[in-house]
Design a protein around this motif. Sequence first.
Motif, PDB file in Angstrom:
ATOM      1  N   GLN A 113     -45.578 -26.790  84.631  1.00 20.36           N
ATOM      2  CA  GLN A 113     -46.124 -25.525  83.742  1.00 20.36           C
ATOM      3  C   GLN A 113     -45.219 -24.403  83.637  1.00 20.36           C
ATOM      4  N   ASN A 114     -45.588 -23.643  82.601  1.00 14.70           N
ATOM      5  CA  ASN A 114     -44.869 -22.600  82.578  1.00 14.70           C
ATOM      6  C   ASN A 114     -45.770 -21.053  82.514  1.00 14.70           C
ATOM      7  N   ASP A 115     -45.054 -19.990  82.797  1.00 19.18           N
ATOM      8  CA  ASP A 115     -45.940 -18.789  83.051  1.00 19.18           C
ATOM      9  C   ASP A 115     -46.091 -18.380  81.543  1.00 19.18           C
ATOM     10  N   ALA A 116     -46.832 -17.252  81.255  1.00 20.22           N
ATOM     11  CA  ALA A 116     -47.004 -16.440  80.138  1.00 20.22           C
ATOM     12  C   ALA A 116     -46.141 -16.326  79.309  1.00 20.22           C
ATOM     13  N   LYS A 117     -44.795 -16.118  79.789  1.00 20.77           N
ATOM     14  CA  LYS A 117     -43.383 -15.680  79.189  1.00 20.77           C
ATOM     15  C   LYS A 117     -42.768 -16.935  78.879  1.00 20.77           C
TER      16      LYS A 117
END
Length: 243
Positions: free
Chosen positions: A70-74
């Motif tokens: 998964q990736n963060d909000a950025k």
Amino acid sequence: VSSIVPVTLDSRTRKVYDQMRKNALVEMEGKDDKGNPIQGRALARIVLTTLLRLQQLSGGFLPFSMFPIQNDAKGNPLPTQIKTVDIGDDKLRTAVDLTQDAIASGEKVVIFCRFIHDIKRLKAALPKAGILSGSVPPRQRGEVLERLRSGQTKVLLVQIATGSLGIDLTAASVSIFYSTGFSLGEFEQARARVHRHGQTKKVIEYHLQATKTVDEKIFQALNTKQQIARKVVDLSYAKGLLM
């Protein structure tokens, strides 16, 4: 009295161990990006990392990197997580048996471990044991040691780097070296913590060693006062540790 206690790995753990060892030997014989034989710091890094992994495996566990999915909000990938998988319990069962026999004889026990995961597994098997590790604040260590001295605790699980500091473990007369580091100084200081002035009993010292593993080679090196981390830059010495 110092005794070596051999531990036989189960067939599954042995298979994984042997394959890891063979892979490391092939990597050590390889070439760097410039086509030169691997040597110096590069060799030391391979050997020390391999010794670490093989030690963990001889204790029945291995850590695996869990790649982020998964990736963060950025949009940046989340940090890699480490998952530790238990593979065998041969050394664990041996340590527990020795400890229970010692307690039944009226003795107190200190178990030295290099790895926090070893301490966690031992704590699960010996729930009344105390813990002295780097995560225990210095101000609380006195309380932990007092419980051992007073008999409230019969077993103390000690991270070997912490146990090599100036602490008094003479309340125990049985010490078990479950896993050790590569530092000769830490090893000798940990031994001295139980044998130091004030010890009133004969000390029994057990060294758990998975047979035909780096456990034997590391103990041999430390017992003959070799500085492992300084010598692994030599290919023949490094290979000797893994053969």
